[in-house]
Design a protein around this motif. Structure first.
Motif, mmCIF file in Angstrom:
data_model
loop_
_atom_site.group_PDB
_atom_site.id
_atom_site.type_symbol
_atom_site.label_atom_id
_atom_site.label_comp_id
_atom_site.label_asym_id
_atom_site.label_seq_id
_atom_site.Cartn_x
_atom_site.Cartn_y
_atom_site.Cartn_z
ATOM 1 N N LYS A 154 12.442 9.807 40.120
ATOM 2 C CA LYS A 154 11.689 8.557 40.282
ATOM 3 C C LYS A 154 11.622 7.888 38.922
ATOM 4 C CE LYS A 154 7.103 8.401 40.424
ATOM 5 N NZ LYS A 154 5.685 8.487 40.815
ATOM 6 N N SER A 155 11.862 6.586 38.878
ATOM 7 C CA SER A 155 11.665 5.853 37.630
ATOM 8 C C SER A 155 10.577 4.813 37.855
ATOM 9 C CB SER A 155 12.964 5.204 37.148
ATOM 10 O OG SER A 155 13.373 4.204 38.026
ATOM 11 N N ILE A 156 9.820 4.578 36.789
ATOM 12 C CA ILE A 156 8.756 3.578 36.873
ATOM 13 C C ILE A 156 8.798 2.680 35.635
ATOM 14 C CG2 ILE A 156 7.245 5.054 38.253
ATOM 15 C CD1 ILE A 156 5.498 5.355 35.642
ATOM 16 N N LYS A 157 8.348 1.467 35.833
ATOM 17 C CA LYS A 157 8.098 0.553 34.715
ATOM 18 C C LYS A 157 6.629 0.688 34.366
ATOM 19 C CE LYS A 157 11.501 -2.971 35.984
ATOM 20 N NZ LYS A 157 11.663 -4.351 36.479
ATOM 21 N N THR A 158 6.344 0.776 33.076
ATOM 22 C CA THR A 158 4.959 0.969 32.649
ATOM 23 C C THR A 158 4.791 0.380 31.253
ATOM 24 O OG1 THR A 158 3.190 2.611 32.412
ATOM 25 C CG2 THR A 158 5.412 3.325 31.789
ATOM 26 N N THR A 159 3.739 0.806 30.565
ATOM 27 C CA THR A 159 3.485 0.332 29.199
ATOM 28 C C THR A 159 3.418 1.528 28.252
ATOM 29 O OG1 THR A 159 1.082 0.489 29.161
ATOM 30 C CG2 THR A 159 2.040 -1.511 30.169
ATOM 31 N N SER A 160 3.352 1.221 26.976
ATOM 32 C CA SER A 160 3.274 2.277 25.962
ATOM 33 C C SER A 160 1.929 2.997 25.974
ATOM 34 C CB SER A 160 3.545 1.700 24.573
ATOM 35 O OG SER A 160 2.623 0.671 24.283
ATOM 36 N N GLU A 161 0.994 2.548 26.781
ATOM 37 C CA GLU A 161 -0.283 3.239 26.910
ATOM 38 C C GLU A 161 -0.229 4.378 27.929
ATOM 39 O OE1 GLU A 161 -2.838 -0.158 27.706
ATOM 40 O OE2 GLU A 161 -3.575 -0.051 25.646
ATOM 41 N N ASN A 162 0.871 4.488 28.651
ATOM 42 C CA ASN A 162 1.026 5.538 29.651
ATOM 43 C C ASN A 162 1.017 6.906 28.968
ATOM 44 O OD1 ASN A 162 2.756 7.519 31.198
ATOM 45 N ND2 ASN A 162 2.617 5.871 32.710
ATOM 46 N N SER A 163 0.182 7.814 29.446
ATOM 47 C CA SER A 163 0.028 9.115 28.789
ATOM 48 C C SER A 163 1.317 9.939 28.827
ATOM 49 C CB SER A 163 -1.131 9.895 29.399
ATOM 50 O OG SER A 163 -0.895 10.155 30.769
ATOM 51 N N ASP A 164 2.122 9.804 29.865
ATOM 52 C CA ASP A 164 3.391 10.536 29.918
ATOM 53 C C ASP A 164 4.361 10.010 28.865
ATOM 54 O OD1 ASP A 164 2.535 12.195 31.978
ATOM 55 O OD2 ASP A 164 3.278 10.838 33.535
ATOM 56 N N PHE A 165 4.365 8.700 28.648
ATOM 57 C CA PHE A 165 5.190 8.113 27.587
ATOM 58 C C PHE A 165 4.736 8.646 26.230
ATOM 59 C CE2 PHE A 165 5.967 4.560 24.541
ATOM 60 C CZ PHE A 165 7.354 4.567 24.567
ATOM 61 N N ILE A 166 3.450 8.662 25.994
ATOM 62 C CA ILE A 166 2.913 9.137 24.714
ATOM 63 C C ILE A 166 3.319 10.596 24.471
ATOM 64 C CG2 ILE A 166 0.759 9.675 23.501
ATOM 65 C CD1 ILE A 166 -0.397 7.104 24.940
ATOM 66 N N THR A 167 3.270 11.420 25.506
ATOM 67 C CA THR A 167 3.671 12.825 25.383
ATOM 68 C C THR A 167 5.156 12.945 25.054
ATOM 69 O OG1 THR A 167 1.923 13.525 26.888
ATOM 70 C CG2 THR A 167 3.788 15.031 26.613
ATOM 71 N N LEU A 168 6.004 12.182 25.745
ATOM 72 C CA LEU A 168 7.444 12.239 25.476
ATOM 73 C C LEU A 168 7.764 11.743 24.073
ATOM 74 C CD1 LEU A 168 8.877 11.089 28.921
ATOM 75 C CD2 LEU A 168 9.175 13.341 27.867
ATOM 76 N N ILE A 169 7.068 10.716 23.606
ATOM 77 C CA ILE A 169 7.309 10.179 22.266
ATOM 78 C C ILE A 169 6.906 11.199 21.199
ATOM 79 C CG2 ILE A 169 6.558 8.379 20.628
ATOM 80 C CD1 ILE A 169 8.661 7.668 22.873
ATOM 81 N N ALA A 170 5.846 11.940 21.444
ATOM 82 C CA ALA A 170 5.463 12.995 20.497
ATOM 83 C C ALA A 170 6.569 14.045 20.397
ATOM 84 C CB ALA A 170 4.141 13.634 20.930
ATOM 85 N N ALA A 171 7.183 14.378 21.528
ATOM 86 C CA ALA A 171 8.296 15.338 21.516
ATOM 87 C C ALA A 171 9.513 14.741 20.803
ATOM 88 C CB ALA A 171 8.654 15.739 22.947
ATOM 89 N N LEU A 172 9.769 13.449 21.005
ATOM 90 C CA LEU A 172 10.860 12.780 20.303
ATOM 91 C C LEU A 172 10.642 12.821 18.803
ATOM 92 C CD1 LEU A 172 13.319 10.890 19.918
ATOM 93 C CD2 LEU A 172 11.794 8.976 20.462
ATOM 94 N N ASP A 173 9.464 12.433 18.350
ATOM 95 C CA ASP A 173 9.180 12.438 16.911
ATOM 96 C C ASP A 173 9.346 13.833 16.316
ATOM 97 O OD1 ASP A 173 8.737 9.707 16.797
ATOM 98 O OD2 ASP A 173 6.569 9.882 16.981
ATOM 99 N N LYS A 174 8.831 14.831 17.019
ATOM 100 C CA LYS A 174 8.953 16.207 16.534
ATOM 101 C C LYS A 174 10.427 16.586 16.371
ATOM 102 C CE LYS A 174 7.283 20.887 17.625
ATOM 103 N NZ LYS A 174 8.502 21.659 17.616
ATOM 104 N N SER A 175 11.252 16.250 17.356
ATOM 105 C CA SER A 175 12.669 16.608 17.273
ATOM 106 C C SER A 175 13.379 15.843 16.156
ATOM 107 C CB SER A 175 13.371 16.376 18.612
ATOM 108 O OG SER A 175 13.512 15.000 18.895
ATOM 109 N N LEU A 176 13.001 14.580 15.935
ATOM 110 C CA LEU A 176 13.624 13.799 14.860
ATOM 111 C C LEU A 176 13.255 14.355 13.492
ATOM 112 C CD1 LEU A 176 13.213 10.125 16.145
ATOM 113 C CD2 LEU A 176 15.352 11.424 15.918
ATOM 114 N N TRP A 177 11.988 14.687 13.302
ATOM 115 C CA TRP A 177 11.580 15.164 11.974
ATOM 116 C C TRP A 177 12.099 16.571 11.699
ATOM 117 C CZ3 TRP A 177 11.680 10.728 10.885
ATOM 118 C CH2 TRP A 177 10.835 9.731 11.369
ATOM 119 N N GLU A 178 12.334 17.345 12.766
ATOM 120 C CA GLU A 178 12.971 18.656 12.567
ATOM 121 C C GLU A 178 14.429 18.488 12.157
ATOM 122 O OE1 GLU A 178 12.300 20.698 16.263
ATOM 123 O OE2 GLU A 178 10.229 21.216 15.723
ATOM 124 N N ARG A 179 15.095 17.486 12.732
ATOM 125 C CA ARG A 179 16.510 17.253 12.454
ATOM 126 C C ARG A 179 16.723 16.500 11.142
ATOM 127 N NH1 ARG A 179 20.425 15.330 17.378
ATOM 128 N NH2 ARG A 179 22.340 16.181 16.551
#
Length: 152
Positions: A6-31
């Protein structure tokens, strides 16, 4: 499998987006630990109304968004697919949905920046029609950046 996605359109306030972005940042700073100070400011999003999330089996697994770059152009930002969901076509689906959304809003071009060690990302973007261009602001002079553009 389609009924599990399922895909949805949402905003950057969505808690699932915030969780995924935290994982993205972690992976970028590790790399790229050496680049954190150069790039951190480019990854902070103000409220963004143009976010796409993908859920697989009701779990958020992928995200991306865009922001207006100029009157004709959007910039793709914060593209991420969680490691367990890679190779399933979710990144391409997000790019397609973001481009369609931007086109519906009247934009003609999409630009993006990725880092030079992100071979998978460069390959994906080239596969869907992006070409490498000169670095645009704020990435001018940053040798680790690869900037790309596509007409949408």
């Amino acid at each position: 499998m389609k009924d599990k996605i399922k895909s949805i359109k949402t905003t950057s306030e969505n808690s699932d987006f915030i969780t995924l972005i935290a994982a993205l940042d972690k992976s970028l700073w590790e790399r790229y630990p050496e680049l954190k100070t150069n790039y951190w400011g480019n990854n902070i999003l103000a409220l963004n109304p143009n976010v796409v999330l993908i859920y697989f089996e009701n779990k958020p697994v992928a995200c991306g968004c865009f922001k207006k770059y100029d009157k004709n152009t959007i910039e793709l930002k914060r593209m991420f697919v969680s490691p367990e969901a890679r190779g399933m076509g979710f990144a391409q689906k997000i790019v397609n949905e973001l481009e369609l959304w931007a086109h519906e809003l009247g934009f003609s071009f999409s630009v993006l920046e990725t880092l030079n060690k992100q071979n998978e990302a460069v390959g994906l973007y080239q596969k869907v029609g992006y070409t490498i261009i000169e670095n645009y602001p704020p990435y001018v002079g940053l040798e680790n950046s690869i900037c790309m553009k596509k007409q949408i």
